[in-house]
Design a protein around this motif. Sequence first.
Motif, PDB file in Angstrom:
ATOM      1  N   MET A   1      -8.660  10.761   6.952  1.00  0.00           N
ATOM      2  CA  MET A   1      -8.194   9.582   6.238  1.00  0.00           C
ATOM      3  C   MET A   1      -6.792   9.155   6.556  1.00  0.00           C
ATOM      4  SD  MET A   1      -9.490   7.901   3.881  1.00  0.00           S
ATOM      5  CE  MET A   1      -9.480   7.152   2.269  1.00  0.00           C
ATOM      6  N   GLU A   2      -5.826  10.007   6.871  1.00  0.00           N
ATOM      7  CA  GLU A   2      -4.653   9.670   7.249  1.00  0.00           C
ATOM      8  C   GLU A   2      -4.556   8.699   8.562  1.00  0.00           C
ATOM      9  OE1 GLU A   2      -2.062  13.185   7.519  1.00  0.00           O
ATOM     10  OE2 GLU A   2      -2.467  13.710   5.369  1.00  0.00           O
ATOM     11  N   TYR A   3      -5.421   9.148   9.637  1.00  0.00           N
ATOM     12  CA  TYR A   3      -5.641   8.349  10.698  1.00  0.00           C
ATOM     13  C   TYR A   3      -5.731   6.943  10.437  1.00  0.00           C
ATOM     14  CZ  TYR A   3      -6.830   6.966  15.406  1.00  0.00           C
ATOM     15  OH  TYR A   3      -6.766   6.116  16.420  1.00  0.00           O
ATOM     16  N   PHE A   4      -6.992   6.724   9.656  1.00  0.00           N
ATOM     17  CA  PHE A   4      -7.482   5.401   9.326  1.00  0.00           C
ATOM     18  C   PHE A   4      -6.490   4.539   8.632  1.00  0.00           C
ATOM     19  CE2 PHE A   4      -9.901   2.557   6.161  1.00  0.00           C
ATOM     20  CZ  PHE A   4     -10.286   1.986   7.161  1.00  0.00           C
ATOM     21  N   SER A   5      -5.708   5.392   7.544  1.00  0.00           N
ATOM     22  CA  SER A   5      -4.640   4.722   6.866  1.00  0.00           C
ATOM     23  C   SER A   5      -3.504   4.167   7.648  1.00  0.00           C
ATOM     24  CB  SER A   5      -4.207   5.620   5.732  1.00  0.00           C
ATOM     25  OG  SER A   5      -3.117   4.858   5.098  1.00  0.00           O
ATOM     26  N   THR A   6      -3.288   4.763   8.718  1.00  0.00           N
ATOM     27  CA  THR A   6      -2.282   4.373   9.687  1.00  0.00           C
ATOM     28  C   THR A   6      -2.561   3.163  10.459  1.00  0.00           C
ATOM     29  OG1 THR A   6      -1.203   6.505   9.751  1.00  0.00           O
ATOM     30  CG2 THR A   6      -0.882   5.066  11.489  1.00  0.00           C
ATOM     31  N   GLN A   7      -3.915   3.304  11.258  1.00  0.00           N
ATOM     32  CA  GLN A   7      -4.546   2.066  11.652  1.00  0.00           C
ATOM     33  C   GLN A   7      -4.876   1.206  10.979  1.00  0.00           C
ATOM     34  OE1 GLN A   7      -4.758   2.431  15.284  1.00  0.00           O
ATOM     35  NE2 GLN A   7      -3.910   4.461  14.614  1.00  0.00           N
ATOM     36  N   TRP A   8      -5.114   1.130   9.610  1.00  0.00           N
ATOM     37  CA  TRP A   8      -5.499  -0.112   8.837  1.00  0.00           C
ATOM     38  C   TRP A   8      -4.046  -0.751   8.555  1.00  0.00           C
ATOM     39  CZ3 TRP A   8      -8.736  -2.879   6.155  1.00  0.00           C
ATOM     40  CH2 TRP A   8      -8.595  -3.658   5.236  1.00  0.00           C
ATOM     41  N   PHE A   9      -2.875  -0.121   8.284  1.00  0.00           N
ATOM     42  CA  PHE A   9      -1.661  -0.682   7.991  1.00  0.00           C
ATOM     43  C   PHE A   9      -1.047  -1.173   9.249  1.00  0.00           C
ATOM     44  CE2 PHE A   9      -1.668   1.661   3.946  1.00  0.00           C
ATOM     45  CZ  PHE A   9      -1.242   0.379   2.998  1.00  0.00           C
ATOM     46  N   MET A  10      -1.197  -0.530  10.368  1.00  0.00           N
ATOM     47  CA  MET A  10      -0.870  -1.217  11.771  1.00  0.00           C
ATOM     48  C   MET A  10      -1.501  -2.677  11.953  1.00  0.00           C
ATOM     49  SD  MET A  10       0.182   1.467  14.622  1.00  0.00           S
ATOM     50  CE  MET A  10      -0.972   2.700  14.518  1.00  0.00           C
ATOM     51  N   ALA A  11      -2.988  -2.597  12.049  1.00  0.00           N
ATOM     52  CA  ALA A  11      -3.485  -3.787  12.252  1.00  0.00           C
ATOM     53  C   ALA A  11      -3.221  -4.878  11.262  1.00  0.00           C
ATOM     54  CB  ALA A  11      -5.173  -3.485  12.032  1.00  0.00           C
ATOM     55  N   TYR A  12      -3.142  -4.480   9.728  1.00  0.00           N
ATOM     56  CA  TYR A  12      -2.825  -5.363   8.846  1.00  0.00           C
ATOM     57  C   TYR A  12      -1.245  -6.010   8.832  1.00  0.00           C
ATOM     58  CZ  TYR A  12      -3.209  -7.721   3.935  1.00  0.00           C
ATOM     59  OH  TYR A  12      -3.405  -8.282   2.902  1.00  0.00           O
ATOM     60  N   TYR A  13      -0.493  -5.194   9.143  1.00  0.00           N
ATOM     61  CA  TYR A  13       0.865  -5.784   9.618  1.00  0.00           C
ATOM     62  C   TYR A  13       1.141  -6.480  10.629  1.00  0.00           C
ATOM     63  CZ  TYR A  13       2.984  -2.309   6.157  1.00  0.00           C
ATOM     64  OH  TYR A  13       3.258  -1.310   5.193  1.00  0.00           O
ATOM     65  N   ILE A  14       0.509  -6.298  11.663  1.00  0.00           N
ATOM     66  CA  ILE A  14       0.216  -7.246  12.785  1.00  0.00           C
ATOM     67  C   ILE A  14      -0.460  -8.744  12.490  1.00  0.00           C
ATOM     68  CG2 ILE A  14      -0.444  -7.452  15.303  1.00  0.00           C
ATOM     69  CD1 ILE A  14       0.171  -4.485  15.451  1.00  0.00           C
ATOM     70  N   ALA A  15      -1.586  -8.270  11.927  1.00  0.00           N
ATOM     71  CA  ALA A  15      -2.405  -9.599  11.793  1.00  0.00           C
ATOM     72  C   ALA A  15      -1.677 -10.404  10.718  1.00  0.00           C
ATOM     73  CB  ALA A  15      -3.839  -9.234  11.396  1.00  0.00           C
ATOM     74  N   LEU A  16      -1.244 -10.048   9.604  1.00  0.00           N
ATOM     75  CA  LEU A  16      -0.925 -10.853   8.749  1.00  0.00           C
ATOM     76  C   LEU A  16       0.789 -11.305   9.027  1.00  0.00           C
ATOM     77  CD1 LEU A  16      -0.988 -11.747   5.727  1.00  0.00           C
ATOM     78  CD2 LEU A  16       0.052 -10.076   4.939  1.00  0.00           C
ATOM     79  N   GLY A  17       1.590 -10.432   9.729  1.00  0.00           N
ATOM     80  CA  GLY A  17       2.834 -10.948  10.467  1.00  0.00           C
ATOM     81  C   GLY A  17       2.594 -12.021  11.381  1.00  0.00           C
ATOM     82  N   ALA A  18       1.599 -11.952  12.074  1.00  0.00           N
ATOM     83  CA  ALA A  18       1.157 -12.925  13.051  1.00  0.00           C
ATOM     84  C   ALA A  18       0.727 -14.471  12.215  1.00  0.00           C
ATOM     85  CB  ALA A  18       0.289 -12.656  14.071  1.00  0.00           C
ATOM     86  N   LEU A  19      -0.113 -14.333  11.231  1.00  0.00           N
ATOM     87  CA  LEU A  19      -0.670 -15.338  10.519  1.00  0.00           C
ATOM     88  C   LEU A  19       0.467 -16.082   9.697  1.00  0.00           C
ATOM     89  CD1 LEU A  19      -3.739 -13.895   9.014  1.00  0.00           C
ATOM     90  CD2 LEU A  19      -3.651 -16.234  10.561  1.00  0.00           C
ATOM     91  N   LEU A  20       1.274 -15.247   9.057  1.00  0.00           N
ATOM     92  CA  LEU A  20       2.460 -15.786   8.181  1.00  0.00           C
ATOM     93  C   LEU A  20       3.683 -16.411   9.260  1.00  0.00           C
ATOM     94  CD1 LEU A  20       3.199 -13.355   5.570  1.00  0.00           C
ATOM     95  CD2 LEU A  20       2.026 -15.508   5.503  1.00  0.00           C
ATOM     96  N   THR A  21       3.829 -15.925  10.419  1.00  0.00           N
ATOM     97  CA  THR A  21       5.062 -16.548  11.396  1.00  0.00           C
ATOM     98  C   THR A  21       4.292 -17.679  11.884  1.00  0.00           C
ATOM     99  OG1 THR A  21       5.705 -14.370  11.807  1.00  0.00           O
ATOM    100  CG2 THR A  21       6.299 -16.046  13.473  1.00  0.00           C
ATOM    101  N   SER A  22       3.190 -17.743  12.202  1.00  0.00           N
ATOM    102  CA  SER A  22       2.510 -19.152  12.960  1.00  0.00           C
ATOM    103  C   SER A  22       2.400 -20.147  11.925  1.00  0.00           C
ATOM    104  CB  SER A  22       1.220 -18.604  13.672  1.00  0.00           C
ATOM    105  OG  SER A  22       0.147 -18.242  13.003  1.00  0.00           O
ATOM    106  N   PHE A  23       1.982 -19.731  10.766  1.00  0.00           N
ATOM    107  CA  PHE A  23       1.923 -20.896   9.679  1.00  0.00           C
ATOM    108  C   PHE A  23       3.285 -21.352   9.506  1.00  0.00           C
ATOM    109  CE2 PHE A  23       0.789 -22.467   5.521  1.00  0.00           C
ATOM    110  CZ  PHE A  23      -0.062 -23.497   5.747  1.00  0.00           C
ATOM    111  N   GLY A  24       4.167 -20.513   9.360  1.00  0.00           N
ATOM    112  CA  GLY A  24       5.601 -20.904   9.165  1.00  0.00           C
ATOM    113  C   GLY A  24       6.157 -21.877  10.027  1.00  0.00           C
ATOM    114  N   VAL A  25       5.755 -21.712  11.451  1.00  0.00           N
ATOM    115  CA  VAL A  25       6.219 -22.528  12.605  1.00  0.00           C
ATOM    116  C   VAL A  25       5.599 -23.895  12.308  1.00  0.00           C
ATOM    117  CG1 VAL A  25       5.981 -22.773  15.137  1.00  0.00           C
ATOM    118  CG2 VAL A  25       7.049 -20.760  13.804  1.00  0.00           C
ATOM    119  N   TYR A  26       4.102 -23.714  12.062  1.00  0.00           N
ATOM    120  CA  TYR A  26       3.483 -24.932  11.798  1.00  0.00           C
ATOM    121  C   TYR A  26       3.929 -25.970  10.646  1.00  0.00           C
ATOM    122  CZ  TYR A  26      -0.682 -28.004  10.644  1.00  0.00           C
ATOM    123  OH  TYR A  26      -1.483 -29.137  10.316  1.00  0.00           O
ATOM    124  N   LEU A  27       4.151 -25.216   9.615  1.00  0.00           N
ATOM    125  CA  LEU A  27       4.853 -25.867   8.461  1.00  0.00           C
ATOM    126  C   LEU A  27       6.094 -26.517   8.896  1.00  0.00           C
ATOM    127  CD1 LEU A  27       4.457 -23.565   5.468  1.00  0.00           C
ATOM    128  CD2 LEU A  27       3.160 -25.768   5.835  1.00  0.00           C
TER     129      LEU A  27
END
Length: 144
Positions: A1-27
């Motif tokens: 479960m710890e491995y899944f949690s780590t992978q989840w947060f890594m993927a989520y941080y990267i995906a959400l960070g990329a979305l927010l940064t790119s949408f901020g640049v778009y704005l």
Amino acid sequence: MEYFSTQWFMAYYIALGALLTSFGVYLLIKTGIVKDFLLSSAEEDQPPVLWRKVLKYFLLFTIPCLVLSFFPFSWVELFFSIWSLLIVFMLGQLLVMWPQTSQAIVKQKDELDKKIRFVAANLISIGIILFLLCYVLIERTSST
């Protein structure tokens, strides 16, 4: 479960960070188009469907974050999850009170460009913070 949690947060941080940064640049680049969209949306009786969908999916991804922050327990991930739920709550209030929100948009149409740029700067900075959180998570898990 710890491995899944780590992978989840890594993927989520990267995906959400990329979305927010790119949408901020778009704005920042398309401030006029976004202003026109906001003013046209403010004339509608219901909030934009896209906003409701984004908020719904953000909530659906935040709930697993809250649960996974306990496996292993991490104050950083727990704080991030609670912060995300707070954002969902605040944005949900804006959508529920759409008549008042749309009136505020129309009243502030002269200052809308400045407010859009402010939101863009916040989105970019939050995106960068999410990338830093991913880095901290990688460093923390690689040392154990």
